[in-house]
Each structure stands twice: as structure tokens, then as C-alpha cells.
Design a protein around this motif. Structure first.
Motif, PDB file in Angstrom:
ATOM      1  N   MET A  60     -31.914  47.153 -45.074  1.00 34.85           N
ATOM      2  CA  MET A  60     -31.478  45.777 -44.866  1.00 34.85           C
ATOM      3  C   MET A  60     -30.188  45.479 -45.636  1.00 34.85           C
ATOM      4  SD  MET A  60     -32.452  43.314 -43.082  1.00 34.85           S
ATOM      5  CE  MET A  60     -32.091  41.623 -42.851  1.00 34.85           C
ATOM      6  N   LYS A  61     -30.124  45.968 -46.899  1.00 33.23           N
ATOM      7  CA  LYS A  61     -28.896  45.775 -47.686  1.00 33.23           C
ATOM      8  C   LYS A  61     -27.700  46.393 -46.970  1.00 33.23           C
ATOM      9  CE  LYS A  61     -29.522  47.403 -51.891  1.00 33.23           C
ATOM     10  NZ  LYS A  61     -29.418  47.681 -53.338  1.00 33.23           N
ATOM     11  N   LYS A  62     -27.948  47.570 -46.400  1.00 31.81           N
ATOM     12  CA  LYS A  62     -26.879  48.283 -45.707  1.00 31.81           C
ATOM     13  C   LYS A  62     -26.383  47.471 -44.509  1.00 31.81           C
ATOM     14  CE  LYS A  62     -26.228  52.665 -43.265  1.00 31.81           C
ATOM     15  NZ  LYS A  62     -26.864  53.951 -42.976  1.00 31.81           N
ATOM     16  N   GLN A  63     -27.305  46.958 -43.701  1.00 34.98           N
ATOM     17  CA  GLN A  63     -26.910  46.188 -42.514  1.00 34.98           C
ATOM     18  C   GLN A  63     -26.242  44.870 -42.903  1.00 34.98           C
ATOM     19  OE1 GLN A  63     -26.962  47.452 -39.294  1.00 34.98           O
ATOM     20  NE2 GLN A  63     -25.583  45.710 -39.084  1.00 34.98           N
ATOM     21  N   ASN A  64     -26.737  44.230 -43.949  1.00 33.51           N
ATOM     22  CA  ASN A  64     -26.112  42.985 -44.425  1.00 33.51           C
ATOM     23  C   ASN A  64     -24.675  43.236 -44.855  1.00 33.51           C
ATOM     24  OD1 ASN A  64     -28.413  41.493 -43.949  1.00 33.51           O
ATOM     25  ND2 ASN A  64     -29.112  41.555 -46.068  1.00 33.51           N
ATOM     26  N   LEU A  65     -24.444  44.363 -45.538  1.00 33.54           N
ATOM     27  CA  LEU A  65     -23.092  44.704 -45.964  1.00 33.54           C
ATOM     28  C   LEU A  65     -22.206  44.968 -44.747  1.00 33.54           C
ATOM     29  CD1 LEU A  65     -20.890  45.350 -48.007  1.00 33.54           C
ATOM     30  CD2 LEU A  65     -21.829  47.662 -48.183  1.00 33.54           C
ATOM     31  N   ILE A  66     -22.683  45.750 -43.819  1.00 34.26           N
ATOM     32  CA  ILE A  66     -21.883  46.064 -42.631  1.00 34.26           C
ATOM     33  C   ILE A  66     -21.533  44.791 -41.867  1.00 34.26           C
ATOM     34  CG2 ILE A  66     -21.925  47.235 -40.383  1.00 34.26           C
ATOM     35  CD1 ILE A  66     -23.484  49.523 -41.837  1.00 34.26           C
ATOM     36  N   ASP A  67     -22.499  43.889 -41.726  1.00 33.65           N
ATOM     37  CA  ASP A  67     -22.227  42.613 -41.049  1.00 33.65           C
ATOM     38  C   ASP A  67     -21.157  41.810 -41.796  1.00 33.65           C
ATOM     39  OD1 ASP A  67     -24.159  43.249 -39.158  1.00 33.65           O
ATOM     40  OD2 ASP A  67     -25.681  41.921 -40.016  1.00 33.65           O
ATOM     41  N   ALA A  68     -21.276  41.744 -43.120  1.00 34.88           N
ATOM     42  CA  ALA A  68     -20.294  41.013 -43.933  1.00 34.88           C
ATOM     43  C   ALA A  68     -18.913  41.651 -43.824  1.00 34.88           C
ATOM     44  CB  ALA A  68     -20.744  40.959 -45.389  1.00 34.88           C
ATOM     45  N   LEU A  69     -18.879  42.980 -43.794  1.00 33.15           N
ATOM     46  CA  LEU A  69     -17.607  43.692 -43.666  1.00 33.15           C
ATOM     47  C   LEU A  69     -16.922  43.351 -42.341  1.00 33.15           C
ATOM     48  CD1 LEU A  69     -18.774  47.115 -45.081  1.00 33.15           C
ATOM     49  CD2 LEU A  69     -16.958  45.703 -46.072  1.00 33.15           C
ATOM     50  N   TYR A  70     -17.673  43.381 -41.249  1.00 35.00           N
ATOM     51  CA  TYR A  70     -17.068  43.080 -39.947  1.00 35.00           C
ATOM     52  C   TYR A  70     -16.664  41.620 -39.823  1.00 35.00           C
ATOM     53  CZ  TYR A  70     -17.542  47.787 -38.239  1.00 35.00           C
ATOM     54  OH  TYR A  70     -17.383  49.135 -38.075  1.00 35.00           O
ATOM     55  N   ASN A  71     -17.424  40.713 -40.430  1.00 33.69           N
ATOM     56  CA  ASN A  71     -17.024  39.298 -40.446  1.00 33.69           C
ATOM     57  C   ASN A  71     -15.732  39.115 -41.233  1.00 33.69           C
ATOM     58  OD1 ASN A  71     -19.184  38.402 -38.893  1.00 33.69           O
ATOM     59  ND2 ASN A  71     -20.466  37.982 -40.665  1.00 33.69           N
ATOM     60  N   CYS A  72     -15.617  39.847 -42.326  1.00 36.16           N
ATOM     61  CA  CYS A  72     -14.419  39.773 -43.151  1.00 36.16           C
ATOM     62  C   CYS A  72     -13.202  40.340 -42.408  1.00 36.16           C
ATOM     63  CB  CYS A  72     -14.646  40.503 -44.475  1.00 36.16           C
ATOM     64  SG  CYS A  72     -13.380  40.173 -45.724  1.00 36.16           S
ATOM     65  N   ILE A  73     -13.400  41.444 -41.723  1.00 38.21           N
ATOM     66  CA  ILE A  73     -12.307  42.034 -40.928  1.00 38.21           C
ATOM     67  C   ILE A  73     -11.795  41.014 -39.914  1.00 38.21           C
ATOM     68  CG2 ILE A  73     -11.740  43.772 -39.173  1.00 38.21           C
ATOM     69  CD1 ILE A  73     -13.885  45.586 -40.638  1.00 38.21           C
ATOM     70  N   ALA A  74     -12.713  40.378 -39.194  1.00 41.23           N
ATOM     71  CA  ALA A  74     -12.324  39.394 -38.183  1.00 41.23           C
ATOM     72  C   ALA A  74     -11.588  38.213 -38.812  1.00 41.23           C
ATOM     73  CB  ALA A  74     -13.555  38.912 -37.420  1.00 41.23           C
ATOM     74  N   ALA A  75     -12.098  37.718 -39.940  1.00 43.74           N
ATOM     75  CA  ALA A  75     -11.464  36.581 -40.607  1.00 43.74           C
ATOM     76  C   ALA A  75     -10.075  36.942 -41.128  1.00 43.74           C
ATOM     77  CB  ALA A  75     -12.346  36.082 -41.751  1.00 43.74           C
ATOM     78  N   CYS A  76      -9.939  38.136 -41.698  1.00 49.25           N
ATOM     79  CA  CYS A  76      -8.637  38.580 -42.213  1.00 49.25           C
ATOM     80  C   CYS A  76      -7.620  38.750 -41.091  1.00 49.25           C
ATOM     81  CB  CYS A  76      -8.777  39.887 -42.985  1.00 49.25           C
ATOM     82  SG  CYS A  76      -9.555  39.724 -44.599  1.00 49.25           S
ATOM     83  N   ASN A  77      -8.044  39.353 -39.986  1.00 45.45           N
ATOM     84  CA  ASN A  77      -7.129  39.543 -38.854  1.00 45.45           C
ATOM     85  C   ASN A  77      -6.729  38.202 -38.246  1.00 45.45           C
ATOM     86  OD1 ASN A  77      -6.949  42.338 -39.018  1.00 45.45           O
ATOM     87  ND2 ASN A  77      -8.751  42.647 -37.748  1.00 45.45           N
ATOM     88  N   THR A  78      -7.680  37.282 -38.137  1.00 49.14           N
ATOM     89  CA  THR A  78      -7.389  35.947 -37.618  1.00 49.14           C
ATOM     90  C   THR A  78      -6.415  35.226 -38.531  1.00 49.14           C
ATOM     91  OG1 THR A  78      -9.556  35.794 -36.551  1.00 49.14           O
ATOM     92  CG2 THR A  78      -8.430  33.709 -37.012  1.00 49.14           C
ATOM     93  N   CYS A  79      -6.652  35.308 -39.823  1.00 44.36           N
ATOM     94  CA  CYS A  79      -5.792  34.644 -40.805  1.00 44.36           C
ATOM     95  C   CYS A  79      -4.373  35.218 -40.777  1.00 44.36           C
ATOM     96  CB  CYS A  79      -6.406  34.768 -42.198  1.00 44.36           C
ATOM     97  SG  CYS A  79      -5.537  33.825 -43.477  1.00 44.36           S
ATOM     98  N   ALA A  80      -4.269  36.529 -40.790  1.00 46.94           N
ATOM     99  CA  ALA A  80      -2.940  37.158 -40.780  1.00 46.94           C
ATOM    100  C   ALA A  80      -2.153  36.741 -39.540  1.00 46.94           C
ATOM    101  CB  ALA A  80      -3.067  38.672 -40.842  1.00 46.94           C
ATOM    102  N   SER A  81      -2.826  36.754 -38.403  1.00 44.17           N
ATOM    103  CA  SER A  81      -2.177  36.371 -37.150  1.00 44.17           C
ATOM    104  C   SER A  81      -1.753  34.902 -37.172  1.00 44.17           C
ATOM    105  CB  SER A  81      -3.125  36.637 -35.985  1.00 44.17           C
ATOM    106  OG  SER A  81      -2.521  36.294 -34.768  1.00 44.17           O
ATOM    107  N   ALA A  82      -2.635  34.045 -37.661  1.00 42.72           N
ATOM    108  CA  ALA A  82      -2.319  32.616 -37.729  1.00 42.72           C
ATOM    109  C   ALA A  82      -1.195  32.344 -38.737  1.00 42.72           C
ATOM    110  CB  ALA A  82      -3.565  31.814 -38.087  1.00 42.72           C
ATOM    111  N   CYS A  83      -1.193  33.080 -39.841  1.00 45.50           N
ATOM    112  CA  CYS A  83      -0.134  32.912 -40.848  1.00 45.50           C
ATOM    113  C   CYS A  83       1.240  33.226 -40.248  1.00 45.50           C
ATOM    114  CB  CYS A  83      -0.368  33.823 -42.050  1.00 45.50           C
ATOM    115  SG  CYS A  83      -1.651  33.262 -43.179  1.00 45.50           S
ATOM    116  N   LEU A  84       1.280  34.182 -39.344  1.00 42.98           N
ATOM    117  CA  LEU A  84       2.553  34.539 -38.702  1.00 42.98           C
ATOM    118  C   LEU A  84       3.089  33.397 -37.851  1.00 42.98           C
ATOM    119  CD1 LEU A  84       1.815  38.227 -37.705  1.00 42.98           C
ATOM    120  CD2 LEU A  84       3.478  37.444 -39.397  1.00 42.98           C
ATOM    121  N   GLY A  85       2.209  32.484 -37.453  1.00 40.01           N
ATOM    122  CA  GLY A  85       2.625  31.339 -36.655  1.00 40.01           C
ATOM    123  C   GLY A  85       2.949  30.105 -37.486  1.00 40.01           C
ATOM    124  N   GLU A  86       2.771  30.196 -38.789  1.00 43.67           N
ATOM    125  CA  GLU A  86       3.069  29.053 -39.648  1.00 43.67           C
ATOM    126  C   GLU A  86       4.576  28.841 -39.753  1.00 43.67           C
ATOM    127  OE1 GLU A  86       0.990  26.885 -40.771  1.00 43.67           O
ATOM    128  OE2 GLU A  86      -0.864  27.957 -40.305  1.00 43.67           O
TER     129      GLU A  86
END
Length: 106
Positions: free
Chosen positions: A1-27
Motif C-alpha cells: 500500500m505504501k508503494k502504491q500511495n507513493l507511485i500515485d503521489a509521484l504521478y500526481n506531482c508529475i502532472a502538477a509540475c508539467n501543468t505549472c511549467a506550461s502555464a508559467c510559460l504563458g505568464e
């Protein structure tokens, strides 16, 4: 369960970082967002590699999780400096991922 929770958090973080970087380029003042964009890209890459190594039960996973925790803290701290919604969401995802790394490593 710890492993899956970490993997889920990692993929959520990847998505948030990519979204943020892309949006920052439009600022309006992209130059002011350079550090945010840079940390977003680095954090997303480290999270992606960490997710792969953890999923494979690699002997390098423990060290990678420690590095990822550090990257997520740095990215979360940088994004928290900005008032944009995408930065706030990224900072939150980074904090959750940082916590998931701590829990996994414990």
C-alpha cells in the motif's frame, strides 16, 4: 500500500509540475517565472524516474526516493512563492509527494 500511495503521489506531482511549467510559460513576465519553470521540469523528471525505480523494486529506489523528497521540497518552496493558481496547486502536489516519500522511506 505504501508503494502504491507513493507511485500515485509521484504521478500526481508529475502532472502538477508539467501543468505549472506550461502555464508559467504563458505568464506575462516569463523571465520572473524562470526558476519556477526550471524546478518544475527537474522535479517532474526526478519523480518520473523515482516512480519507475520504485515500481521495479530497484536497489536504487531508496536513494532515489530520498532525492525525490528533496526535489519535491525545493519545487514546492519555489511554487509557493507565486500567487498563480497553477503554482499553488503544484506546491500542494509537491508537498503531498514529499510526504509520501517520507512515509515510504520510514
Amino acid at each position: 500500500m505504501k508503494k502504491q500511495n507513493l507511485i500515485d503521489a509521484l504521478y500526481n506531482c508529475i502532472a502538477a509540475c508539467n501543468t505549472c511549467a506550461s502555464a508559467c510559460l504563458g505568464e506575462e513576465n516569463v523571465k520572473m517565472m524562470a526558476d519556477c519553470i526550471r524546478t518544475d521540469i527537474i522535479c517532474a523528471e526526478i519523480c518520473a524516474t523515482t516512480a519507475k525505480l520504485v515500481a521495479m523494486d530497484s536497489s536504487f529506489a531508496k536513494e532515489m526516493v530520498a532525492l525525490c523528497q528533496k526535489a519535491c521540497k525545493e519545487c514546492g518552496d519555489e511554487c509557493a512563492k507565486h500567487d498563480h493558481d497553477h503554482c499553488k496547486k503544484c506546491a500542494e502536489a509537491c508537498r503531498k509527494c514529499e510526504d509520501a516519500c517520507k512515509t515510504y522511506a520510514a
